[in-house]
Design an enzyme around this catalytic site. Structure first.
Site, PDB file in Angstrom:
ATOM      1  N   GLY A  55      -7.058   1.249  -4.253  1.00 48.48           N
ATOM      2  CA  GLY A  55      -6.273   0.116  -3.778  1.00 48.48           C
ATOM      3  C   GLY A  55      -5.236  -0.250  -4.831  1.00 48.48           C
ATOM      4  O   GLY A  55      -5.539  -0.281  -6.032  1.00 48.48           O
ATOM      5  N   GLN A 223     -12.189   4.075   4.201  1.00 48.49           N
ATOM      6  CA  GLN A 223     -12.104   2.784   3.498  1.00 48.49           C
ATOM      7  C   GLN A 223     -12.304   1.615   4.467  1.00 48.49           C
ATOM      8  O   GLN A 223     -12.750   0.542   4.069  1.00 48.49           O
ATOM      9  CB  GLN A 223     -10.739   2.637   2.798  1.00 48.49           C
ATOM     10  CG  GLN A 223     -10.538   3.533   1.605  1.00 48.49           C
ATOM     11  CD  GLN A 223      -9.823   4.814   1.983  1.00 48.49           C
ATOM     12  OE1 GLN A 223      -9.938   5.300   3.108  1.00 48.49           O
ATOM     13  NE2 GLN A 223      -9.086   5.373   1.051  1.00 48.49           N
ATOM     14  N   ASP A 264       1.004   0.409  -0.745  1.00 48.52           N
ATOM     15  CA  ASP A 264       0.833   0.998  -2.069  1.00 48.52           C
ATOM     16  C   ASP A 264       2.156   1.053  -2.819  1.00 48.52           C
ATOM     17  O   ASP A 264       2.182   1.093  -4.043  1.00 48.52           O
ATOM     18  CB  ASP A 264       0.224   2.391  -1.937  1.00 48.52           C
ATOM     19  CG  ASP A 264      -1.136   2.293  -1.276  1.00 48.52           C
ATOM     20  OD1 ASP A 264      -2.132   2.132  -1.990  1.00 48.52           O
ATOM     21  OD2 ASP A 264      -1.191   2.319  -0.029  1.00 48.52           O
ATOM     22  N   LYS A 275      -1.603   3.647   3.531  1.00 45.50           N
ATOM     23  CA  LYS A 275      -2.588   4.680   3.895  1.00 45.50           C
ATOM     24  C   LYS A 275      -2.167   5.438   5.155  1.00 45.50           C
ATOM     25  O   LYS A 275      -1.667   4.853   6.107  1.00 45.50           O
ATOM     26  CB  LYS A 275      -3.948   4.013   4.083  1.00 45.50           C
ATOM     27  CG  LYS A 275      -5.097   4.937   4.405  1.00 45.50           C
ATOM     28  CD  LYS A 275      -5.262   6.072   3.408  1.00 45.50           C
ATOM     29  CE  LYS A 275      -5.529   5.598   2.009  1.00 45.50           C
ATOM     30  NZ  LYS A 275      -5.508   6.711   1.014  1.00 45.50           N
TER      31      LYS A 275
HETATM   32  O1  MRU Z   1      -6.465   5.658  -1.276  1.00 47.15           O
HETATM   33  P1  MRU Z   1      -6.764   4.218  -1.518  1.00 47.15           P
HETATM   34  O2  MRU Z   1      -8.081   3.761  -1.047  1.00 47.15           O
HETATM   35  O3  MRU Z   1      -6.451   3.784  -2.926  1.00 47.15           O
HETATM   36  O4  MRU Z   1      -5.745   3.554  -0.534  1.00 47.15           O
HETATM   37  C1  MRU Z   1      -4.864   2.651  -0.895  1.00 47.15           C
HETATM   38  C2  MRU Z   1      -5.124   1.475  -0.120  1.00 47.15           C
HETATM   39  O5  MRU Z   1      -6.014   0.730  -0.455  1.00 47.15           O
HETATM   40  C3  MRU Z   1      -4.395   1.258   1.111  1.00 47.15           C
HETATM   41  O6  MRU Z   1      -3.363   2.100   1.378  1.00 47.15           O
HETATM   42  C4  MRU Z   1      -4.070  -0.185   1.281  1.00 47.15           C
HETATM   43  O7  MRU Z   1      -3.804  -0.399   2.601  1.00 47.15           O
HETATM   44  C5  MRU Z   1      -2.907  -0.658   0.459  1.00 47.15           C
HETATM   45  S1  MRU Z   1      -3.275  -0.937  -1.180  1.00 47.15           S
HETATM   46  C6  MRU Z   1      -4.035  -2.449  -1.135  1.00 47.15           C
END
Ligand code: MRU
Length: 383
Positions: A55, A223, A264, A275
């Protein structure tokens, strides 16, 4: 946020030993609540790369603490008894290597490099003599702590701004359930506290609004079903896990009032990396007239980027797609669910173009996803 009634953040310093960082090891959720001790840069890099933490906001906070651990390690050069003082060159090389090691762990979330640079700049700015390690340790710790505190506070404010949007919808629903759809995990587990996309949901729930969340399971790492469902359940928020492909169907039936996702990395022009699968939700939302909001703290803006096509997209191992992980008889088991010889391509993120985004929920308020509106809130990044 609360776990079993007890308040937790996702990352903190070990009480009584400031040389150790503690974090919730998310690989074991929702089955086991495990806390991991991290005391070296290499351990922190592993925790980020192998997704003990994940995240955008939490990756940033972890990288900040990782740089603090790097400065501590530099102080150990010459052995724990410090028989030899580290030279300025050795110190700079050690820090540069640590920064590169942390930055190489995951490519998409911009919070990672932002946090590493913030600690590096703080250290560089305040102590002229690189050998004054203790002073630098203090500055690094202060900066890492500030990154974490700011992340939590910004998410809390995102919750308040997003609450206004949910309240507006609630007024049109005459006490009926308000259905929010979210993708992946952008709750408190993805940050230090509160979360981005889920912060408005928690604020609405705490205000007594009848909010319910459709939780995309978010294959392949799940997730949504593993983390979002767990944290919503811990807070008592009604929710339902759905298959990743179910959102469009629910929108057609009028069962989604709004979509809120995290990000992200978002360009200064409003293109949103999130994601994988987010883009398809945005398309379905537009086709069905459902508002599609992205919640993010300013640390997830890439102020140098103008176009979403420039955002690096993480590609992970094929085994994540070809296998599924579950819980049986008190332990984690992994099974293969695809033909052994079939190749698989595992893209971690996609980019939703700004034209599909109704608005961005930030710590400074809600704005349209375009450069002019973003810079009206963040004038300090205008040039
Ligand atoms: O691959 P991850 O679990 O690190 O994924 C990133 C995220 O948590 C998501 O894309 C999220 O929606 C945005 S970051 C809070």
């Amino acid at each position: 946020m609360k776990v079993g009634g007890e308040h937790f953040r996702t990352i903190w310093l070990k009480p009584g030993n400031e040389r150790v960082v503690q974090l919730i090891d998310q690989r074991f959720l929702p089955h086991r609540f495990v806390i991991e001790d991290v005391s070296t840069v290499t351990q922190m890099a592993t925790a980020i790369r192998d997704m003990h933490v994940r995240g955008a906001g939490l990756i940033g906070a972890s990288a900040g603490y990782g740089m603090y651990l790097a400065v501590l390690e530099a102080g150990q050069t010459g052995g724990p008894s410090r028989t030899r003082r580290i030279s300025a060159e050795e110190f700079d090389t050690h820090l540069a290597n640590a920064a590169a090691q942390l930055k190489a762990t995951r490519p998409t979330a911009v919070n990672l490099s932002w946090a590493v640079e913030r600690v590096l700049n703080a250290i560089a700015g305040e102590t002229p003599a690189a050998t004054e390690i203790q002073k630098k340790v203090e500055i690094a710790l202060r900066t890492a702590t500030a990154i974490a505190e700011q992340d939590a506070e910004h998410c809390r404010m995102i919750g308040q701004h997003g609450l206004n949007l949910i309240e507006q919808i609630a007024r049109t629903k005459n006490g009926k359930q308000i259905n929010v759809l979210t993708h992946c995990n952008a709750g408190w587990l993805a940050f230090v506290d509160y979360g981005s996309a889920l912060a408005p949901v928690y604020a609405a729930h705490d205000r007594g609004l009848p909010v319910h969340v459709w939780v995309d399971e978010t294959r392949p790492r799940s997730q949504g079903s593993k983390l979002t469902a767990w944290e919503l359940g811990q807070h008592g928020v009604p929710h339902t896990i759905i298959a990743d492909s179910a959102g469009g169907h629910l929108m057609q039936r009028g069962e989604v009032d709004l979509v809120i996702v995290g990000s992200d990395r978002t360009t200064r022009t409003g293109d949103v990396a999130n994601k994988i699968g987010t883009y398809l939700k945005a398309l379905a939302a537009q086709d069905n007239g459902v508002p599609f909001y992205v919640a993010l703290p300013s640390s997830s803006f890439d102020w140098t980027m103008r176009d979403g096509s420039e955002i690096p997209i993480e590609e992970r191992g094929a085994e994540e797609l070809k296998h599924a992980e579950g819980w049986r008889d008190g332990e984690t088991v992994e099974v293969r669910i695809a033909p052994e010889d079939s190749p698989a391509a595992n893209y971690g993120f996609d980019v939703t173009p700004r034209r599909l985004v109704t608005g961005l929920i930030t710590e400074r308020g809600v704005c349209k996803a375009d450069e002019k509106s973003i810079l009206e809130l963040f004038a300090d990044h205008a040039s």
